[in-house]
Design a protein around this motif. Structure first.
Motif, PDB file in Angstrom:
ATOM      1  N   UNK A  76      10.587   9.101  10.727  1.00 33.76           N
ATOM      2  CA  UNK A  76      10.468   9.893   9.822  1.00 33.76           C
ATOM      3  C   UNK A  76      11.840   9.999   8.941  1.00 33.76           C
ATOM      4  N   UNK A  77      11.592  10.423   7.685  1.00 30.82           N
ATOM      5  CA  UNK A  77      12.705  10.331   6.803  1.00 30.82           C
ATOM      6  C   UNK A  77      12.972  11.732   6.241  1.00 30.82           C
ATOM      7  N   UNK A  78      14.169  12.187   6.103  1.00 37.63           N
ATOM      8  CA  UNK A  78      14.383  13.488   5.400  1.00 37.63           C
ATOM      9  C   UNK A  78      15.253  13.214   4.316  1.00 37.63           C
ATOM     10  N   UNK A  79      14.892  14.219   3.410  1.00 33.50           N
ATOM     11  CA  UNK A  79      15.485  13.908   1.827  1.00 33.50           C
ATOM     12  C   UNK A  79      15.978  15.382   1.428  1.00 33.50           C
ATOM     13  N   UNK A  80      17.283  15.596   0.967  1.00 39.59           N
ATOM     14  CA  UNK A  80      17.657  16.747   0.574  1.00 39.59           C
ATOM     15  C   UNK A  80      17.701  16.365  -0.872  1.00 39.59           C
ATOM     16  N   UNK A  81      17.203  17.270  -1.698  1.00 41.34           N
ATOM     17  CA  UNK A  81      17.103  17.406  -3.081  1.00 41.34           C
ATOM     18  C   UNK A  81      17.747  18.649  -3.590  1.00 41.34           C
ATOM     19  N   UNK A  82      19.010  18.366  -4.132  1.00 39.33           N
ATOM     20  CA  UNK A  82      19.678  19.649  -4.742  1.00 39.33           C
ATOM     21  C   UNK A  82      19.240  19.954  -6.051  1.00 39.33           C
ATOM     22  N   UNK A  83      18.435  21.274  -6.046  1.00 38.38           N
ATOM     23  CA  UNK A  83      17.763  21.821  -7.410  1.00 38.38           C
ATOM     24  C   UNK A  83      18.421  23.081  -7.724  1.00 38.38           C
ATOM     25  N   UNK A  84      17.996  23.324  -8.890  1.00 36.45           N
ATOM     26  CA  UNK A  84      18.078  24.789  -9.338  1.00 36.45           C
ATOM     27  C   UNK A  84      16.457  24.956 -10.140  1.00 36.45           C
ATOM     28  N   UNK A  85      16.265  26.052 -10.081  1.00 34.50           N
ATOM     29  CA  UNK A  85      15.095  26.559 -10.611  1.00 34.50           C
ATOM     30  C   UNK A  85      15.096  26.777 -12.108  1.00 34.50           C
ATOM     31  N   UNK A  86      14.186  26.011 -12.932  1.00 38.94           N
ATOM     32  CA  UNK A  86      14.274  25.997 -14.010  1.00 38.94           C
ATOM     33  C   UNK A  86      13.380  27.045 -14.858  1.00 38.94           C
ATOM     34  N   UNK A  87      12.160  27.199 -14.024  1.00 39.53           N
ATOM     35  CA  UNK A  87      11.123  27.968 -14.578  1.00 39.53           C
ATOM     36  C   UNK A  87      10.635  29.178 -13.490  1.00 39.53           C
ATOM     37  N   UNK A  88      11.162  30.152 -13.586  1.00 39.77           N
ATOM     38  CA  UNK A  88      10.893  31.276 -12.456  1.00 39.77           C
ATOM     39  C   UNK A  88       9.579  31.746 -12.653  1.00 39.77           C
ATOM     40  N   UNK A  89       8.953  31.561 -13.717  1.00 40.62           N
ATOM     41  CA  UNK A  89       7.565  32.226 -13.968  1.00 40.62           C
ATOM     42  C   UNK A  89       6.445  31.456 -13.149  1.00 40.62           C
ATOM     43  N   UNK A  90       6.826  30.238 -12.583  1.00 41.86           N
ATOM     44  CA  UNK A  90       5.666  29.412 -12.264  1.00 41.86           C
ATOM     45  C   UNK A  90       5.033  30.223 -10.903  1.00 41.86           C
ATOM     46  N   UNK A  91       3.734  29.952 -10.977  1.00 41.68           N
ATOM     47  CA  UNK A  91       3.211  31.009  -9.760  1.00 41.68           C
ATOM     48  C   UNK A  91       2.607  29.923  -8.610  1.00 41.68           C
ATOM     49  N   UNK A  92       2.084  30.796  -7.719  1.00 44.82           N
ATOM     50  CA  UNK A  92       1.571  30.034  -6.571  1.00 44.82           C
ATOM     51  C   UNK A  92       0.172  29.661  -6.916  1.00 44.82           C
ATOM     52  N   UNK A  93      -0.421  28.490  -6.407  1.00 46.27           N
ATOM     53  CA  UNK A  93      -1.958  27.936  -6.710  1.00 46.27           C
ATOM     54  C   UNK A  93      -2.908  29.338  -6.774  1.00 46.27           C
ATOM     55  N   UNK A  94      -3.849  29.322  -7.431  1.00 42.33           N
ATOM     56  CA  UNK A  94      -4.787  30.315  -7.454  1.00 42.33           C
ATOM     57  C   UNK A  94      -5.931  30.221  -6.264  1.00 42.33           C
ATOM     58  N   UNK A  95      -5.921  28.673  -5.843  1.00 44.30           N
ATOM     59  CA  UNK A  95      -6.845  28.601  -4.898  1.00 44.30           C
ATOM     60  C   UNK A  95      -6.302  29.051  -3.452  1.00 44.30           C
ATOM     61  N   UNK A  96      -7.260  29.622  -2.714  1.00 49.38           N
ATOM     62  CA  UNK A  96      -6.723  29.984  -1.452  1.00 49.38           C
ATOM     63  C   UNK A  96      -6.621  28.986  -0.319  1.00 49.38           C
ATOM     64  N   UNK A  97      -5.771  29.170   0.543  1.00 51.70           N
ATOM     65  CA  UNK A  97      -5.409  28.253   1.639  1.00 51.70           C
ATOM     66  C   UNK A  97      -6.565  27.573   2.282  1.00 51.70           C
ATOM     67  N   UNK A  98      -7.414  28.359   2.398  1.00 46.35           N
ATOM     68  CA  UNK A  98      -8.629  27.758   3.224  1.00 46.35           C
ATOM     69  C   UNK A  98      -9.315  26.645   2.127  1.00 46.35           C
ATOM     70  N   UNK A  99      -9.218  27.296   0.801  1.00 46.98           N
ATOM     71  CA  UNK A  99     -10.178  26.355   0.145  1.00 46.98           C
ATOM     72  C   UNK A  99      -9.387  24.944   0.062  1.00 46.98           C
ATOM     73  N   UNK A 100      -8.127  24.919   0.060  1.00 46.13           N
ATOM     74  CA  UNK A 100      -7.165  23.742  -0.268  1.00 46.13           C
ATOM     75  C   UNK A 100      -7.531  22.773   0.808  1.00 46.13           C
TER      76      UNK A 100
END
Length: 189
Positions: free
Chosen positions: A153-177
């Protein structure tokens, strides 16, 4: 720091036919850029379980890469998953943690002590074979080719900042995915 959607785009570019398990704010970013949704597991109802789900998929699908897109705040709630993954040693698992300087996954409220947590050291101590850290978009884009060739297993830390706070969760339900991914795997996709 890397804009979070740029980090997701870089991972998407290199993913090939990997299964991707994503959660929390990383899922919001991933939902905007993934062009292989039939291979994406969206964890909206059990956000701190991305490492466990990724481990299960990596053991069930040993010939396919499994990428886990996790967030610092959600990983903090289940640090024991690092030990379980390290002990299980899935060679095909790459666990990304979006280390968010803007704390979007917690509505902008810093989690006390989270900035002092060294997830890469914890993962290495738990048995991950390699750890990486990126805070520059170009280095991430170039480095991902080598990261994805590593035996996990490999572990990767990506230092980020959120550039789009308006992004939404997917519309499909978890079971559908889940159903869509299952159909894709059964069809050999």
């Amino acid at each position: 720091m890397i804009p979070s959607t740029e980090a997701a785009k870089a991972i998407s570019f290199h993913r090939q036919d990997a299964l991707v398990v994503s959660t929390s704010a990383a899922l919001r970013d991933w939902n905007q850029v993934s062009d292989r949704r039939e291979l994406d597991i969206d964890l909206t109802d059990c956000m701190d379980r991305a490492p466990a789900v990724g481990l299960g998929l990596s053991l069930a699908q040993p010939d396919r890469k499994v990428l886990v897109l996790d967030c610092d705040a959600t990983l903090r709630t289940d640090l024991g998953s690092l030990a379980t993954i390290g002990e299980s040693r899935p060679e095909n698992l790459v666990h990304f943690v979006f280390d968010d300087a803007t704390h979007v996954s917690t509505s902008g409220v810093p989690v006390e002590g989270l900035d002092n947590v060294n997830f890469a050291s914890m993962a290495q101590g738990a048995g991950y074979t390699r750890t990486f850290s990126f805070d520059n978009p170009e280095e991430l884009f170039i480095g991902l080719e080598d990261v994805l060739k590593e035996q996990g297993p490999v572990f990767v830390v990506v230092k980020v900042y959120r550039d789009d706070e308006s992004a939404s969760f997917p519309e499909r339900r978890m079971a559908e995915g889940w159903a869509e991914v299952r159909e894709t795997l059964l069809a050999g996709g």
